[in-house]
Design an enzyme around this catalytic site. Structure first.
Site: not given
Length: 95
Positions: A42, A46
């Protein structure tokens, strides 16, 4: 990279030619892209969006296109109860 970054890059490049010279591109990212999270995948996706945003701003900004990423922090929810201690120990705070 697979996930957020690749479709964002391809889709944005395809859309840029249809945007007005003073158009805007806004990505929804996360503070996890700069501060890291409890999930490496994750955080990496990002961080990729943050890099893509900066690259687009440099590449197309001279022509009037504006690129931004909104990067909110963690929100205290039932779903996040199990990561609260890990996140807080890592320096991020719930809102």
């Amino acid at each position: 990279m697979n996930g957020d970054g690749l479709p964002g890059e391809r889709g944005t490049r395809a859309a840029v030619e249809h945007l007005e010279p003073d158009g805007d591109v806004v990505f929804v990212s996360s503070i996890g892209g700069t501060a890291g999270t409890v999930d490496a995948g994750y955080a990496a996706s990002k961080a990729g969006l943050h890099g893509l945003t900066r690259a687009l701003a440099r590449e197309y900004g001279g022509g009037g296109l504006q690129a931004n990423a909104v990067a909110p922090g963690p929100v205290e929810t039932d779903m996040n109860d199990h990561v609260q201690g890990e996140v807080l120990n890592g320096g991020m705070q719930f809102r």
